[in-house]
Write a protein that holds these residues in place. Structure first.
Motif, PDB file in Angstrom:
ATOM      1  N   ALA A   8       0.796  -1.226   0.000  1.00  0.00           N
ATOM      2  CA  ALA A   8       0.000   0.000   0.000  1.00  0.00           C
ATOM      3  C   ALA A   8       0.827   1.275   0.000  1.00  0.00           C
ATOM      4  O   ALA A   8       0.330   2.331  -0.398  1.00  0.00           O
ATOM      5  N   GLU A   9       2.086   1.192   0.434  1.00  0.00           N
ATOM      6  CA  GLU A   9       2.866   2.415   0.603  1.00  0.00           C
ATOM      7  C   GLU A   9       3.115   3.095  -0.748  1.00  0.00           C
ATOM      8  O   GLU A   9       3.598   2.490  -1.699  1.00  0.00           O
ATOM      9  N   GLY A  10       2.742   4.360  -0.821  1.00  0.00           N
ATOM     10  CA  GLY A  10       2.946   5.146  -2.025  1.00  0.00           C
ATOM     11  C   GLY A  10       1.750   5.182  -2.956  1.00  0.00           C
ATOM     12  O   GLY A  10       1.715   5.995  -3.886  1.00  0.00           O
ATOM     13  N   MET A  11       0.758   4.311  -2.711  1.00  0.00           N
ATOM     14  CA  MET A  11      -0.429   4.282  -3.572  1.00  0.00           C
ATOM     15  C   MET A  11      -1.620   4.860  -2.816  1.00  0.00           C
ATOM     16  O   MET A  11      -1.830   4.527  -1.651  1.00  0.00           O
ATOM     17  N   PRO A  12      -2.410   5.740  -3.441  1.00  0.00           N
ATOM     18  CA  PRO A  12      -3.553   6.328  -2.741  1.00  0.00           C
ATOM     19  C   PRO A  12      -4.537   5.263  -2.266  1.00  0.00           C
ATOM     20  O   PRO A  12      -4.660   4.199  -2.878  1.00  0.00           O
ATOM     21  N   GLY A  53      -3.656   6.692 -12.214  1.00  0.00           N
ATOM     22  CA  GLY A  53      -2.413   6.842 -12.953  1.00  0.00           C
ATOM     23  C   GLY A  53      -1.546   5.598 -12.936  1.00  0.00           C
ATOM     24  O   GLY A  53      -1.969   4.516 -12.545  1.00  0.00           O
ATOM     25  N   MET A  54      -0.276   5.784 -13.333  1.00  0.00           N
ATOM     26  CA  MET A  54       0.692   4.692 -13.412  1.00  0.00           C
ATOM     27  C   MET A  54       1.621   4.713 -12.204  1.00  0.00           C
ATOM     28  O   MET A  54       2.059   5.769 -11.764  1.00  0.00           O
ATOM     29  N   PHE A  55       1.935   3.505 -11.710  1.00  0.00           N
ATOM     30  CA  PHE A  55       2.874   3.369 -10.604  1.00  0.00           C
ATOM     31  C   PHE A  55       3.841   2.230 -10.902  1.00  0.00           C
ATOM     32  O   PHE A  55       3.491   1.265 -11.597  1.00  0.00           O
ATOM     33  N   LYS A  56       5.047   2.322 -10.359  1.00  0.00           N
ATOM     34  CA  LYS A  56       5.982   1.205 -10.407  1.00  0.00           C
ATOM     35  C   LYS A  56       6.504   0.945  -8.997  1.00  0.00           C
ATOM     36  O   LYS A  56       6.621   1.864  -8.178  1.00  0.00           O
ATOM     37  N   LEU A  57       6.803  -0.319  -8.717  1.00  0.00           N
ATOM     38  CA  LEU A  57       7.181  -0.733  -7.374  1.00  0.00           C
ATOM     39  C   LEU A  57       8.698  -0.748  -7.240  1.00  0.00           C
ATOM     40  O   LEU A  57       9.400  -1.403  -8.022  1.00  0.00           O
ATOM     41  N   GLU A  58       9.188  -0.020  -6.243  1.00  0.00           N
ATOM     42  CA  GLU A  58      10.613   0.016  -5.935  1.00  0.00           C
ATOM     43  C   GLU A  58      10.801  -0.199  -4.442  1.00  0.00           C
ATOM     44  O   GLU A  58      10.355   0.620  -3.633  1.00  0.00           O
ATOM     45  N   GLU A  59      11.401  -1.353  -4.077  1.00  0.00           N
ATOM     46  CA  GLU A  59      11.637  -1.703  -2.672  1.00  0.00           C
ATOM     47  C   GLU A  59      10.344  -1.639  -1.866  1.00  0.00           C
ATOM     48  O   GLU A  59      10.289  -1.067  -0.772  1.00  0.00           O
ATOM     49  N   GLU A  60       9.303  -2.216  -2.457  1.00  0.00           N
ATOM     50  CA  GLU A  60       7.970  -2.341  -1.855  1.00  0.00           C
ATOM     51  C   GLU A  60       7.298  -0.993  -1.580  1.00  0.00           C
ATOM     52  O   GLU A  60       6.407  -0.877  -0.732  1.00  0.00           O
ATOM     53  N   VAL A  61       7.697   0.019  -2.315  1.00  0.00           N
ATOM     54  CA  VAL A  61       7.049   1.329  -2.259  1.00  0.00           C
ATOM     55  C   VAL A  61       6.646   1.715  -3.685  1.00  0.00           C
ATOM     56  O   VAL A  61       7.464   1.658  -4.610  1.00  0.00           O
ATOM     57  N   TRP A  62       5.387   2.072  -3.861  1.00  0.00           N
ATOM     58  CA  TRP A  62       4.909   2.482  -5.179  1.00  0.00           C
ATOM     59  C   TRP A  62       5.366   3.898  -5.505  1.00  0.00           C
ATOM     60  O   TRP A  62       5.158   4.823  -4.705  1.00  0.00           O
ATOM     61  N   VAL A  88      -6.949  -1.114  -9.461  1.00  0.00           N
ATOM     62  CA  VAL A  88      -5.920  -1.510 -10.428  1.00  0.00           C
ATOM     63  C   VAL A  88      -6.589  -2.195 -11.618  1.00  0.00           C
ATOM     64  O   VAL A  88      -7.277  -3.207 -11.452  1.00  0.00           O
ATOM     65  N   ASN A  89      -6.387  -1.638 -12.798  1.00  0.00           N
ATOM     66  CA  ASN A  89      -6.935  -2.248 -14.008  1.00  0.00           C
ATOM     67  C   ASN A  89      -6.073  -3.403 -14.498  1.00  0.00           C
ATOM     68  O   ASN A  89      -6.589  -4.439 -14.911  1.00  0.00           O
ATOM     69  N   ARG A  90      -4.756  -3.240 -14.447  1.00  0.00           N
ATOM     70  CA  ARG A  90      -3.831  -4.290 -14.864  1.00  0.00           C
ATOM     71  C   ARG A  90      -2.524  -4.176 -14.096  1.00  0.00           C
ATOM     72  O   ARG A  90      -2.060  -3.076 -13.786  1.00  0.00           O
ATOM     73  N   LEU A  91      -1.933  -5.321 -13.802  1.00  0.00           N
ATOM     74  CA  LEU A  91      -0.560  -5.406 -13.317  1.00  0.00           C
ATOM     75  C   LEU A  91       0.320  -5.850 -14.472  1.00  0.00           C
ATOM     76  O   LEU A  91      -0.068  -6.701 -15.270  1.00  0.00           O
ATOM     77  N   GLN A  92       1.526  -5.295 -14.542  1.00  0.00           N
ATOM     78  CA  GLN A  92       2.498  -5.712 -15.542  1.00  0.00           C
ATOM     79  C   GLN A  92       3.847  -5.911 -14.867  1.00  0.00           C
ATOM     80  O   GLN A  92       4.206  -5.173 -13.939  1.00  0.00           O
ATOM     81  N   SER A  93       4.580  -6.919 -15.314  1.00  0.00           N
ATOM     82  CA  SER A  93       5.920  -7.178 -14.794  1.00  0.00           C
ATOM     83  C   SER A  93       6.882  -7.245 -15.968  1.00  0.00           C
ATOM     84  O   SER A  93       6.708  -8.081 -16.866  1.00  0.00           O
ATOM     85  N   MET A  94       7.881  -6.356 -15.961  1.00  0.00           N
ATOM     86  CA  MET A  94       8.847  -6.305 -17.048  1.00  0.00           C
ATOM     87  C   MET A  94      10.240  -6.050 -16.515  1.00  0.00           C
ATOM     88  O   MET A  94      10.438  -5.122 -15.716  1.00  0.00           O
ATOM     89  N   ASP A  95      11.167  -6.921 -16.913  1.00  0.00           N
ATOM     90  CA  ASP A  95      12.563  -6.798 -16.511  1.00  0.00           C
ATOM     91  C   ASP A  95      12.706  -6.687 -14.996  1.00  0.00           C
ATOM     92  O   ASP A  95      13.525  -5.904 -14.480  1.00  0.00           O
ATOM     93  N   GLY A  96      11.890  -7.461 -14.275  1.00  0.00           N
ATOM     94  CA  GLY A  96      11.998  -7.498 -12.828  1.00  0.00           C
ATOM     95  C   GLY A  96      11.306  -6.367 -12.102  1.00  0.00           C
ATOM     96  O   GLY A  96      11.362  -6.298 -10.872  1.00  0.00           O
ATOM     97  N   THR A  97      10.634  -5.486 -12.815  1.00  0.00           N
ATOM     98  CA  THR A  97       9.927  -4.361 -12.198  1.00  0.00           C
ATOM     99  C   THR A  97       8.426  -4.568 -12.347  1.00  0.00           C
ATOM    100  O   THR A  97       7.950  -4.936 -13.419  1.00  0.00           O
TER     101      THR A  97
END
Length: 267
Positions: free
Chosen positions: A48-52, A74-83, A57-66
């Motif tokens: 939940a951290e970093g996301m309102p 809007g769009m978010f990406k996960l970095e060290e369990e923080v959006w 969520v309409n879709r999750l995507q995983s690319m190159d480990g991200t």
């Protein structure tokens, strides 16, 4: 022989998307409740951290480990369990990276991420729900049908189908689009599309995984095949409405409307 096995925990809300990471962590998006992942003991942990709050969520995507989340905020990406927000203020339905470019399908058209930020690419006054990027064409899923951009001639062609197209895939060399009415349209190799519908079945989504096209429907999960030159659905699991799936190490991870995330051993 296939066998359904629920993932541990009590996360039985309507699931909109599921992804399995390289370390076997399962990530899922319950409708309107953000994103959750599995912990070491099989429990569900909120990311939940970093996301309102109450983000859908309409879709999750995983690319190159991200991991990326396309959401109504809007769009978010996960970095060290923080959006981390990706400076996309519009509703996002799809995100894909192709070569050195990244594209997002949004409520205000198709956008491309550049070194200077997001740039509007096509149809800024219309919603784009999905897209396919190929060496010669770009296909967009629109409210009224499918738009095709010829990258060689730099021209657009519109296929007005009087249906909202919410998802795209390629099957048997033909373009397939899912409609918001639970049916689909399939390219007829004659420059247009035929509407296809299986009586009594509502299709939520199609997913291309490992050279197969899977159909997520209210009756279960199916694999699309051709029998006597006609599209046919081969049952993978039935009895539970399926909305999305992912594959890792010969195991299917299936997001459902009422029974959480299910696993199916394909060996």
């Amino acid at each position: 022989m296939y066998g359904n096995e629920p993932v541990k925990g009590e996360l039985l809300f309507h699931q909109t998307s599921v992804k399995v990471l390289e370390d076997q962590t399962i990530v899922t998006a319950p409708a309107g409740r953000g994103v959750f992942r599995t912990g070491q003991n099989g429990e569900w942990i909120a990311l939940a951290e970093g996301m309102p709050p109450k983000t859908h969520v309409n879709r999750l995507q995983s690319m190159d480990g991200t991991l990326y989340a396309c959401t109504d905020k809007g769009m978010f990406k996960l970095e060290e369990e923080v959006w981390q927000p990706m400076d996309m203020p519009m509703i996002c339905y799809q995100y894909k990276e192709t070569g050195h470019a990244a594209f997002a399908a949004t409520s205000h058209g198709l956008w491309c991420k550049t070194a200077k930020g997001w740039k509007s690419t096509a149809f800024p006054h219309a919603a784009v729900y999905d897209f396919l990027y190929t060496p010669h064409y770009i296909f967009l899923a629109m409210d009224w049908g499918i738009a095709m951009y010829d990258r060689l001639t730099c021209t657009w062609e519109r296929f007005v189908l009087n249906s909202r197209i919410t998802g795209l895939a390629v099957f048997d060399g033909r373009l397939l689009g899912v409609t918001d009415r639970g049916g689909w349209v399939l390219g007829n190799k004659k420059g247009n599309f035929d509407k296809v519908r299986f009586p009594g079945m509502y299709i939520f989504n199609v997913a291309m995984r490992e050279r197969s096209v899977y159909v997520c429907a209210d009756r279960g999960l199916y694999r699309l095949n051709m029998i006597r030159k006609q599209p046919a659905l081969l049952s993978v699991c039935i009895g539970c409405p399926v909305t999305d799936l992912d594959i890792r190490d010969d195991c299917l991870y299936v997001a459902t409307l009422s029974e959480g995330v299910q696993t199916i051993d394909m060996r």
